[in-house]
Design an enzyme around this catalytic site. Sequence first.
Site, PDB file in Angstrom:
ATOM      1  N   PHE A   1     -23.382 -10.174 -35.531  1.00  0.00           N
ATOM      2  CA  PHE A   1     -22.895 -11.312 -34.760  1.00  0.00           C
ATOM      3  C   PHE A   1     -23.527 -11.266 -33.380  1.00  0.00           C
ATOM      4  O   PHE A   1     -23.488 -10.237 -32.706  1.00  0.00           O
ATOM      5  CB  PHE A   1     -21.365 -11.268 -34.631  1.00  0.00           C
ATOM      6  CG  PHE A   1     -20.804 -12.441 -33.868  1.00  0.00           C
ATOM      7  CD1 PHE A   1     -20.829 -13.712 -34.425  1.00  0.00           C
ATOM      8  CD2 PHE A   1     -20.266 -12.279 -32.599  1.00  0.00           C
ATOM      9  CE1 PHE A   1     -20.324 -14.807 -33.722  1.00  0.00           C
ATOM     10  CE2 PHE A   1     -19.761 -13.365 -31.888  1.00  0.00           C
ATOM     11  CZ  PHE A   1     -19.787 -14.632 -32.449  1.00  0.00           C
TER      12      PHE A   1
ATOM     13  N   ASP B   1     -27.775  -5.265 -29.365  1.00  0.00           N
ATOM     14  CA  ASP B   1     -26.667  -6.083 -28.912  1.00  0.00           C
ATOM     15  C   ASP B   1     -25.462  -5.156 -28.806  1.00  0.00           C
ATOM     16  O   ASP B   1     -24.830  -4.818 -29.806  1.00  0.00           O
ATOM     17  CB  ASP B   1     -26.414  -7.219 -29.908  1.00  0.00           C
ATOM     18  CG  ASP B   1     -25.236  -8.094 -29.488  1.00  0.00           C
ATOM     19  OD1 ASP B   1     -24.469  -7.671 -28.608  1.00  0.00           O
ATOM     20  OD2 ASP B   1     -25.077  -9.191 -30.062  1.00  0.00           O
TER      21      ASP B   1
ATOM     22  N   LYS C   1     -18.723  -8.813 -22.725  1.00  0.00           N
ATOM     23  CA  LYS C   1     -17.328  -8.457 -22.999  1.00  0.00           C
ATOM     24  C   LYS C   1     -16.698  -7.522 -21.955  1.00  0.00           C
ATOM     25  O   LYS C   1     -16.290  -7.987 -20.910  1.00  0.00           O
ATOM     26  CB  LYS C   1     -17.180  -7.921 -24.431  1.00  0.00           C
ATOM     27  CG  LYS C   1     -17.388  -9.032 -25.476  1.00  0.00           C
ATOM     28  CD  LYS C   1     -16.758  -8.746 -26.817  1.00  0.00           C
ATOM     29  CE  LYS C   1     -16.640 -10.004 -27.657  1.00  0.00           C
ATOM     30  NZ  LYS C   1     -17.738 -10.262 -28.573  1.00  0.00           N
TER      31      LYS C   1
HETATM   32  C1  LIG Z   1     -18.683 -11.340 -28.809  1.00  0.00           C
HETATM   33  C2  LIG Z   1     -20.059 -10.994 -29.162  1.00  0.00           C
HETATM   34  C3  LIG Z   1     -21.143 -11.810 -28.770  1.00  0.00           C
HETATM   35  C4  LIG Z   1     -20.950 -13.148 -28.096  1.00  0.00           C
HETATM   36  O1  LIG Z   1     -20.333 -13.044 -26.859  1.00  0.00           O
HETATM   37  P1  LIG Z   1     -19.812 -14.381 -26.152  1.00  0.00           P
HETATM   38  O2  LIG Z   1     -19.349 -13.894 -24.804  1.00  0.00           O
HETATM   39  O3  LIG Z   1     -18.699 -14.910 -27.008  1.00  0.00           O
HETATM   40  O4  LIG Z   1     -20.927 -15.326 -26.085  1.00  0.00           O
HETATM   41  C5  LIG Z   1     -22.413 -11.394 -29.064  1.00  0.00           C
HETATM   42  N1  LIG Z   1     -22.633 -10.224 -29.697  1.00  0.00           N
HETATM   43  C6  LIG Z   1     -21.625  -9.410 -30.083  1.00  0.00           C
HETATM   44  C7  LIG Z   1     -21.935  -8.112 -30.749  1.00  0.00           C
HETATM   45  C8  LIG Z   1     -20.297  -9.774 -29.836  1.00  0.00           C
HETATM   46  O5  LIG Z   1     -19.310  -8.992 -30.243  1.00  0.00           O
END
Ligand SMILES: *Cc1c(COP(=O)(O)O)cnc(C)c1O
Length: 396
Positions: free
Chosen positions: A129, A215, A244
């Site tokens: 994600f 990520d 986050k």
């Molecule tokens: C939550 C998340 C995102 C997206 O973050 P947003 O602040 O909602 O745009 C991207 N990568 C990972 C691994 C995430 O958990």
Amino acid sequence: MSGHLMGVYNRAPLEVERGQGVRLWSTDGTEYLDCVSGISTNALGHAHPKLVEALKAQADKLWHVSNIYRIPGQDELADMLCDKSFADVVFFANSGTEAVECAIKTARKYHHAKGNVERIDIYGFDGSFHGRTYGGINAAANPNYTEGFGPPMQGFYQLKWGDKDALTAAFESPTTAAIILEPVQGEGGCRATPDEDLRWMRDMADKHGVLIIFDEVQCGMGRTGKLWAHEWAGMTPDIMAIAKALGGGFPIGACLATAEAASGMTAGAHGSTFGGNPLAMAVGKAAFSEVSSDAILNNVNEVSAYLRQQLSGLQERFPDVVVEVRGKGLLLGLKLVPNNRDFMGWARDEAKLLIAGGGDNLVRILAPLNITLEEAREAVEKLEKTCAFARTKMAG
Ligand SMILES: *Cc1c(COP(=O)(O)O)cnc(C)c1O
């Protein structure tokens, strides 16, 4: 309830009012134990006094200026991030997916600047994600998030997580720009890529001139018990997206890179109105100095060991409910027999425990990183109660 919100969220019937530490209260006064933490975002719990103080002090001084001026808070937080990571340079954004967007652009621009204009391909993995921008959804290629949004973007490919042959071919392809990977998948089901595989990726990337983007929006910032999830493997990426927990609940994202990987990102290449805003920098500095402290990282490892042991106990006592315990640090998941959405509802209504969902029929237990052992014990009792309730529901 207003009918004027775009209906994109499948919201729980819980209207929130205020929070303190690991507790959250709804507008009807019910108290919950919050092991969602805004999906790994409120890493220091709700209303942490140091963050509240940092925000209030900055609010009196300066909220916003354009990035056409120097913003001292950006230099300070960038120094802190580079001191504690592989990175030499940082770009500040407002969210995780914007950090990912910058990471992808940085990778392509790198090859372009080196004269390797054919290197544009970005390889992601199933179950990952990367947020909801077009770049993010194309990199993760989850059909739930791409369907109906037009043709797939050129130069994005998806590999099966764990398929080493396909990944070898991707590294060997002369048009590959980068691979993008969560070292520990969050949303997709708390799957950790084995350390030896991460080290192998580093070797392959170096050998073939490919960049590695991590990520760590969810698994970074202490969540796995080290500041960065990739530290467990003793290797580093070229580019990393974080967000986050970086702001402890204040919107902020960042793209970190080595000087070499960022060599294409020259003046005018990228930008953001709000990115690196003084309010975000003030809270980000306060939050990052806490989550990167030994006290917090030690706490994550201590509570994680306790929780893992307790969750395994639950799995033994409720094999008809819990299939598997997964994850690392305080990014923990339970793979379930009953539907995970049902289970989340039972936890909320019957045990006043908030937990998150996840791919592969998982629930995620994403406690704040400063949760005490006592509070973790409470969470386990509530989970046990939910498992017992699930058993009666499934029997009936
Ligand atoms: C939550 C998340 C995102 C997206 O973050 P947003 O602040 O909602 O745009 C991207 N990568 C990972 C691994 C995430 O958990």
